[in-house]
Design a protein around this motif. Sequence first.
Motif, mmCIF file in Angstrom:
data_model
loop_
_atom_site.group_PDB
_atom_site.id
_atom_site.type_symbol
_atom_site.label_atom_id
_atom_site.label_comp_id
_atom_site.label_asym_id
_atom_site.label_seq_id
_atom_site.Cartn_x
_atom_site.Cartn_y
_atom_site.Cartn_z
ATOM 1 N N GLU A 1 0.837 -1.203 0.000
ATOM 2 C CA GLU A 1 0.000 0.000 0.000
ATOM 3 C C GLU A 1 0.869 1.249 0.000
ATOM 4 N N THR A 2 0.392 2.286 -0.660
ATOM 5 C CA THR A 2 0.996 3.598 -0.477
ATOM 6 C C THR A 2 0.429 4.172 0.820
ATOM 7 N N GLN A 3 1.038 5.231 1.313
ATOM 8 C CA GLN A 3 0.505 5.866 2.519
ATOM 9 C C GLN A 3 -0.908 6.385 2.287
ATOM 10 N N GLN A 4 -1.147 6.950 1.126
ATOM 11 C CA GLN A 4 -2.468 7.492 0.816
ATOM 12 C C GLN A 4 -3.518 6.381 0.752
ATOM 13 N N GLN A 5 -3.179 5.248 0.130
ATOM 14 C CA GLN A 5 -4.108 4.111 0.076
ATOM 15 C C GLN A 5 -4.412 3.602 1.477
ATOM 16 N N ALA A 6 -3.388 3.489 2.309
ATOM 17 C CA ALA A 6 -3.576 3.017 3.678
ATOM 18 C C ALA A 6 -4.492 3.958 4.458
ATOM 19 N N LEU A 7 -4.299 5.247 4.262
ATOM 20 C CA LEU A 7 -5.100 6.220 4.990
ATOM 21 C C LEU A 7 -6.569 6.147 4.569
ATOM 22 N N ARG A 8 -6.818 6.048 3.278
ATOM 23 C CA ARG A 8 -8.213 5.917 2.807
ATOM 24 C C ARG A 8 -8.846 4.636 3.359
ATOM 25 N N ARG A 9 -8.104 3.534 3.342
ATOM 26 C CA ARG A 9 -8.617 2.265 3.874
ATOM 27 C C ARG A 9 -8.928 2.387 5.366
ATOM 28 N N GLU A 10 -8.001 2.948 6.115
ATOM 29 C CA GLU A 10 -8.197 3.087 7.562
ATOM 30 C C GLU A 10 -9.405 3.969 7.885
ATOM 31 N N LEU A 11 -9.605 5.038 7.128
ATOM 32 C CA LEU A 11 -10.757 5.915 7.373
ATOM 33 C C LEU A 11 -12.074 5.186 7.105
ATOM 34 N N ARG A 12 -12.082 4.343 6.074
ATOM 35 C CA ARG A 12 -13.301 3.546 5.813
ATOM 36 C C ARG A 12 -13.526 2.546 6.946
ATOM 37 N N GLU A 13 -12.449 1.863 7.374
ATOM 38 C CA GLU A 13 -12.579 0.840 8.410
ATOM 39 C C GLU A 13 -12.940 1.435 9.776
ATOM 40 N N GLU A 14 -12.268 2.518 10.163
ATOM 41 C CA GLU A 14 -12.450 3.091 11.500
ATOM 42 C C GLU A 14 -13.658 4.008 11.610
ATOM 43 N N LEU A 15 -13.830 4.879 10.621
ATOM 44 C CA LEU A 15 -14.827 5.945 10.725
ATOM 45 C C LEU A 15 -15.974 5.824 9.730
ATOM 46 N N ASP A 16 -15.896 4.848 8.835
ATOM 47 C CA ASP A 16 -16.914 4.643 7.813
ATOM 48 C C ASP A 16 -17.119 5.902 6.964
ATOM 49 N N ILE A 17 -15.998 6.512 6.580
ATOM 50 C CA ILE A 17 -16.040 7.694 5.716
ATOM 51 C C ILE A 17 -15.014 7.536 4.602
ATOM 52 N N ASP A 18 -15.248 8.247 3.502
ATOM 53 C CA ASP A 18 -14.279 8.320 2.421
ATOM 54 C C ASP A 18 -13.586 9.669 2.513
ATOM 55 N N GLY A 19 -12.292 9.669 2.269
ATOM 56 C CA GLY A 19 -11.547 10.915 2.325
ATOM 57 C C GLY A 19 -10.666 11.096 1.112
ATOM 58 N N ARG A 20 -10.437 12.342 0.780
ATOM 59 C CA ARG A 20 -9.507 12.712 -0.290
ATOM 60 C C ARG A 20 -8.220 13.186 0.371
ATOM 61 N N VAL A 21 -7.143 12.469 0.129
ATOM 62 C CA VAL A 21 -5.867 12.760 0.783
ATOM 63 C C VAL A 21 -5.157 13.867 0.023
ATOM 64 N N GLY A 22 -4.728 14.884 0.759
ATOM 65 C CA GLY A 22 -4.017 16.013 0.181
ATOM 66 C C GLY A 22 -2.526 15.927 0.442
ATOM 67 N N GLU A 23 -1.961 17.049 0.844
ATOM 68 C CA GLU A 23 -0.522 17.150 1.055
ATOM 69 C C GLU A 23 -0.110 16.580 2.416
ATOM 70 N N LEU A 24 1.164 16.229 2.488
ATOM 71 C CA LEU A 24 1.747 15.763 3.737
ATOM 72 C C LEU A 24 1.851 16.941 4.703
ATOM 73 N N VAL A 25 1.383 16.749 5.928
ATOM 74 C CA VAL A 25 1.449 17.789 6.958
ATOM 75 C C VAL A 25 2.757 17.687 7.728
ATOM 76 N N HIS A 26 3.071 16.473 8.187
ATOM 77 C CA HIS A 26 4.238 16.294 9.049
ATOM 78 C C HIS A 26 4.595 14.819 9.127
ATOM 79 N N SER A 27 5.885 14.527 9.241
ATOM 80 C CA SER A 27 6.377 13.162 9.464
ATOM 81 C C SER A 27 7.380 13.193 10.596
ATOM 82 N N ALA A 28 7.324 12.180 11.449
ATOM 83 C CA ALA A 28 8.290 12.069 12.537
ATOM 84 C C ALA A 28 8.346 10.623 13.015
ATOM 85 N N THR A 29 9.485 10.247 13.551
ATOM 86 C CA THR A 29 9.643 8.931 14.151
ATOM 87 C C THR A 29 9.806 9.119 15.646
#
Length: 142
Positions: free
Chosen positions: A44-72
Amino acid sequence: MSEPLVVVGAVIVHAGRILACRRGPAQSAAGQWEFPGGKVEPGETQQQALRRELREELDIDGRVGELVHSATTDVAGRPIELHCWWVRVQTEPRTSTDHDAMRWLAPHELARVAWAEPDLPAVRALESAAGNIEQWESVWNR
């Protein structure tokens, strides 16, 4: 050091407020707040994973935009690599499979809840970029 767990989070903005979700009692880090999202699965790409997780967790579809922040962040000896993305949704989430509460917070209100450790760097970035949140929402909603 072990390989980092790669996860994604959705920074969902509506009317200048950001969605925060509290982890339910059956979850690790129960009672702490986070951006909704989850683990990136192999292939999965990060965007694909995020769309999948939003459907699974919140039962919503989302349009993924720009990266806000990354950190480890190291959590109990395991590196968590969190990538937070702007996400636009058509409908507000009403329920969650992983969370027992949801709140819409203005950027200056983000510090009022106890965030999970991996989400803190993104929270700090959002607090310092409060004006950008309104600008991003304005551009995104055109």
